[in-house]
Design an enzyme around this catalytic site. Structure first.
Site, PDB file in Angstrom:
ATOM      1  N   TYR A   1       1.041  -0.893   0.059  1.00 39.49           N
ATOM      2  CA  TYR A   1      -0.241  -0.269  -0.379  1.00 39.49           C
ATOM      3  C   TYR A   1       0.917   1.229   0.197  1.00 39.49           C
ATOM      4  O   TYR A   1       0.450   2.167  -0.847  1.00 39.49           O
ATOM      5  CB  TYR A   1      -1.541  -0.054   1.266  1.00 39.49           C
ATOM      6  CG  TYR A   1      -1.762   1.672   1.402  1.00 39.49           C
ATOM      7  CD1 TYR A   1      -3.108   1.538   0.821  1.00 39.49           C
ATOM      8  CD2 TYR A   1      -1.463   2.716   1.921  1.00 39.49           C
ATOM      9  CE1 TYR A   1      -4.137   2.356   0.939  1.00 39.49           C
ATOM     10  CE2 TYR A   1      -2.238   3.374   1.765  1.00 39.49           C
ATOM     11  CZ  TYR A   1      -3.288   2.896   0.606  1.00 39.49           C
ATOM     12  OH  TYR A   1      -4.362   4.351   0.680  1.00 39.49           O
TER      13      TYR A   1
ATOM     14  N   PHE B   1      -8.122  21.624 -23.864  1.00 41.14           N
ATOM     15  CA  PHE B   1      -8.402  20.309 -24.320  1.00 41.14           C
ATOM     16  C   PHE B   1      -9.399  19.847 -23.392  1.00 41.14           C
ATOM     17  O   PHE B   1      -9.231  20.889 -21.720  1.00 41.14           O
ATOM     18  CB  PHE B   1      -6.922  19.129 -24.610  1.00 41.14           C
ATOM     19  CG  PHE B   1      -6.786  17.953 -23.967  1.00 41.14           C
ATOM     20  CD1 PHE B   1      -7.633  17.526 -25.292  1.00 41.14           C
ATOM     21  CD2 PHE B   1      -7.375  17.368 -22.923  1.00 41.14           C
ATOM     22  CE1 PHE B   1      -7.619  16.590 -25.747  1.00 41.14           C
ATOM     23  CE2 PHE B   1      -8.226  16.269 -23.322  1.00 41.14           C
ATOM     24  CZ  PHE B   1      -7.633  15.273 -24.139  1.00 41.14           C
ATOM     25  N   THR B   2     -10.834  18.874 -23.765  1.00 42.93           N
ATOM     26  CA  THR B   2     -11.778  18.546 -22.619  1.00 42.93           C
ATOM     27  C   THR B   2     -11.338  18.465 -21.366  1.00 42.93           C
ATOM     28  O   THR B   2     -12.013  19.667 -20.938  1.00 42.93           O
ATOM     29  CB  THR B   2     -12.125  17.836 -24.135  1.00 42.93           C
ATOM     30  OG1 THR B   2     -11.696  16.781 -23.881  1.00 42.93           O
ATOM     31  CG2 THR B   2     -12.511  18.242 -25.192  1.00 42.93           C
TER      32      THR B   2
ATOM     33  N   ASP C   1       2.114  20.977 -20.460  1.00 43.82           N
ATOM     34  CA  ASP C   1       0.950  19.647 -20.754  1.00 43.82           C
ATOM     35  C   ASP C   1       1.650  18.856 -21.295  1.00 43.82           C
ATOM     36  O   ASP C   1       1.992  18.469 -22.265  1.00 43.82           O
ATOM     37  CB  ASP C   1      -0.412  19.905 -20.912  1.00 43.82           C
ATOM     38  CG  ASP C   1      -1.268  18.199 -21.462  1.00 43.82           C
ATOM     39  OD1 ASP C   1      -0.418  17.194 -20.930  1.00 43.82           O
ATOM     40  OD2 ASP C   1      -2.457  18.037 -21.569  1.00 43.82           O
TER      41      ASP C   1
ATOM     42  N   LYS D   1      -0.390   7.763 -23.304  1.00 43.86           N
ATOM     43  CA  LYS D   1       0.070   8.741 -24.960  1.00 43.86           C
ATOM     44  C   LYS D   1       1.074   8.255 -25.330  1.00 43.86           C
ATOM     45  O   LYS D   1       1.365   6.881 -25.429  1.00 43.86           O
ATOM     46  CB  LYS D   1      -0.546  10.458 -24.688  1.00 43.86           C
ATOM     47  CG  LYS D   1      -1.823  10.667 -24.183  1.00 43.86           C
ATOM     48  CD  LYS D   1      -3.494   9.800 -24.761  1.00 43.86           C
ATOM     49  CE  LYS D   1      -4.129  10.525 -24.353  1.00 43.86           C
ATOM     50  NZ  LYS D   1      -4.673  11.973 -23.827  1.00 43.86           N
TER      51      LYS D   1
ATOM     52  N   PHE E   1     -19.220  14.526 -26.068  1.00 40.94           N
ATOM     53  CA  PHE E   1     -19.334  13.824 -27.234  1.00 40.94           C
ATOM     54  C   PHE E   1     -19.132  12.269 -26.701  1.00 40.94           C
ATOM     55  O   PHE E   1     -19.253  11.554 -27.136  1.00 40.94           O
ATOM     56  CB  PHE E   1     -17.467  14.601 -27.535  1.00 40.94           C
ATOM     57  CG  PHE E   1     -16.814  14.618 -26.653  1.00 40.94           C
ATOM     58  CD1 PHE E   1     -16.772  15.254 -26.047  1.00 40.94           C
ATOM     59  CD2 PHE E   1     -15.801  13.282 -26.676  1.00 40.94           C
ATOM     60  CE1 PHE E   1     -15.820  15.319 -25.223  1.00 40.94           C
ATOM     61  CE2 PHE E   1     -14.979  13.390 -25.867  1.00 40.94           C
ATOM     62  CZ  PHE E   1     -14.476  14.372 -24.991  1.00 40.94           C
TER      63      PHE E   1
END
Ligand SMILES: *Cc1c(COP(=O)(O)O)cnc(C)c1O
Length: 495
Positions: free
Chosen positions: A78, A130-131, A221, A264, A455
């Site tokens: 943990y 970005f969303t 980002d 990504k 979306f």
């Protein structure tokens, strides 16, 4: 007789295939039923009904044997998992930030960052929205302001760094609101909504100088920062003989922290992190991560996931990997472009974006042209793409009206190390078939609309039935050979 030898040298992927996953071929009738059940939203299709899945490059990469081996070495304690320390030191080595907080994926990092840095009424400038990033800024009470250069909104502009920030727009915002109301600016690498477009190091340096003068933080980002590094190496004068690893480090050196979706660049199916230079930011983030994600040494991830991400960093940053990854995107893009189909220029790092406005000029933007085109492509061949246009842009939180973005795009997103060039050929042929049938692609009406990130789950129905001639049948009639599927892998001849 001497045989002439071509000087052309093909490249091939720097890996070979050890395990394969069969994919299902469907009939047009089955696909029509599937898209109707999915309410013309490709996010609602079952993956088992998809032939070539270009919905997203997020979490869809193929891991290497080295990463899979790492899963066996998961330390599932943990607290204080060995894999956390391994991940932490790998991020410190390649990205250079001293303080790391793991999160389950990118939006977990965005949530915590927004909560600790944004006060209600603050302005958060960024190089296009970005969303999830913008939503977390808004949920924290912030207002996003777009400061990307104008060229980013023009699909035809050939600017090599369409991810750049417009310094005049940034200065004007500082002047208008005062630096105190701007906690940080959010700089995205390989700007997703602009078509995977990179920024240049020259631009980032100027941004950093301006922000330093006003005491504004620069938060990266870093989701596709390695792919951005590849474009800098390719396009920015003075960087061609640096490695992508060196360029990545230089990018991060110009920023105060980052949010990261490991799904990504980093070749894993789940994972992300938040990183800082400032210890105080780190402490605040560690307090919040315990509330929303998990203890600060696992942040919602299993030990094995952290190990796979650490190993993914080492593989993803290699020039050979990035060349093949971005090379495959270019291969698909060039094929589609060659037959005169409108796409976003120049080709970006992770996807080819079809310009749905030009593709379907007979539809108005509130008939959701990109959404309709993505549905048509699925019906034609089982290739799954996604909308990046008015549906993704959502509604203005103040007026409640649709936001009408200039870019109305369908994104064909290439997972890393997953598909062959033959899959790219099949995809290009299907796009061409839809283009020839474009008059038969009709507008949509939205029948269900979620309040946030609509979306993902919105429902649509066509205003009139789509008329898509089966191009395979048509070309058979014209006595042409048909290669719809099962094509042999071909050698690629591009750079
Ligand atoms: C995917 C993505 C995110 C969000 O990350 P998730 O892992 O999907 O939560 C943030 N920024 C950019 C640029 C992305 O592409």
């Amino acid at each position: 007789m001497t045989r002439r030898r071509s000087n052309k040298r093909s490249w091939a992927e720097p890996f070979k295939i050890k395990v394969v996953e069969p994919i299902k071929m469907t009939t047009r009738k089955e696909r029509l039923r599937a898209i109707e059940t999915a309410c013309y939203n490709t996010f609602l299709l079952k993956s088992s009904d998809v032939y070539i899945d270009l919905l997203t490059d997020s979490g869809t990469s193929a891991m290497s044997d080295y990463q899979w081996a790492g899963l066996m070495q998961g330390d599932e304690a943990y607290a204080g998992s060995a894999n956390f320390y391994r991940l932490e030191s790998t991020i410190q080595q390649y990205y250079g930030y001293p303080y790391i907080v793991p999160t389950h994926q990118g939006r977990g990092a965005e949530h915590i960052l927004s909560q600790i840095l944004i006060k209600p009424g603050d302005i958060v400038p960024g190089n296009m929205y970005f969303t999830t990033t913008r939503l977390h800024q808004e949920l924290a009470g912030g207002v996003f302001e777009d400061i990307i250069i104008d060229e980013a909104h023009q699909p035809d502009s050939l600017h090599p760094f369409k991810g750049n920030i417009d310094l005049d727009k940034l200065s004007a915002l500082i002047k208008k609101h005062g630096a105190k109301r701007i906690p940080y600016i959010s700089v995205e690498a390989c700007v997703n909504m602009a078509g995977g477009q990179p920024f240049s190091l020259a631009n980032l340096k100027e941004v950093k100088e301006l922000c330093d003068r006003h005491g504004i933080l620069v938060i990266l980002d870093a989701t596709r920062a390695m792919e951005n590094a590849w474009f800098i190496k390719e396009r920015e004068p003075g960087y061609s003989d640096r490695s992508c690893a060196q360029i990545l480090k230089e990018i991060c050196d110009l920023t105060d922290g980052c949010t990261m979706s490991g799904k990504k660049d980093l070749l894993v199916n789940i994972g992300g992190f938040l990183a800082f230079r400032d210890q105080d930011h780190y402490r605040k983030a560690s307090e919040l991560v315990v509330v929303y994600e998990g203890l600060h040494t696992y942040g919602g991830l299993a030990g094995r996931d952290m190990e796979a991400m650490a190993r993914g960093i080492e593989e993803a940053v290699l020039d050979d990997h990035l060349q093949a990854r971005i090379g495959q995107v270019s291969y698909l893009g060039e094929k589609i472009e060659q037959v005169g189909i409108p796409i976003v220029q120049p080709l970006g790092g992770h996807a080819v974006y079809l310009d749905a406005r030009k593709f379907l000029p007979h539809l108005t933007q509130d008939e959701f042209p990109a959404q309709a085109l993505a549905a048509a492509l699925y019906i034609d061949s089982g290739v799954r793409a996604m909308e990046r246009g008015i549906v993704s842009a959502g509604r203005d939180p103040v007026t409640g009206e649709h936001r009408y973005p200039e870019l109305e795009l369908v994104r064909l997103t290439i997972p890393r190390r997953v598909y062959t060039q033959a899959h790219m050929d099949v995809t290009a042929e299907s796009v061409e078939s839809c283009f020839e049938n474009r008059q038969g692609i009709k507008g949509l009406r939205m029948t269900y609309e979620p309040e946030k990130l609509r979306f993902f789950q919105a429902h649509f129905e066509p205003k009139a039935p789509f008329i898509l001639e089966d191009m395979a049948e048509m070309s058979a009639k014209r006595n042409k050979p048909v290669t719809v599927s099962g094509a042999q892998p071909r050698s690629n001849t591009n750079k």
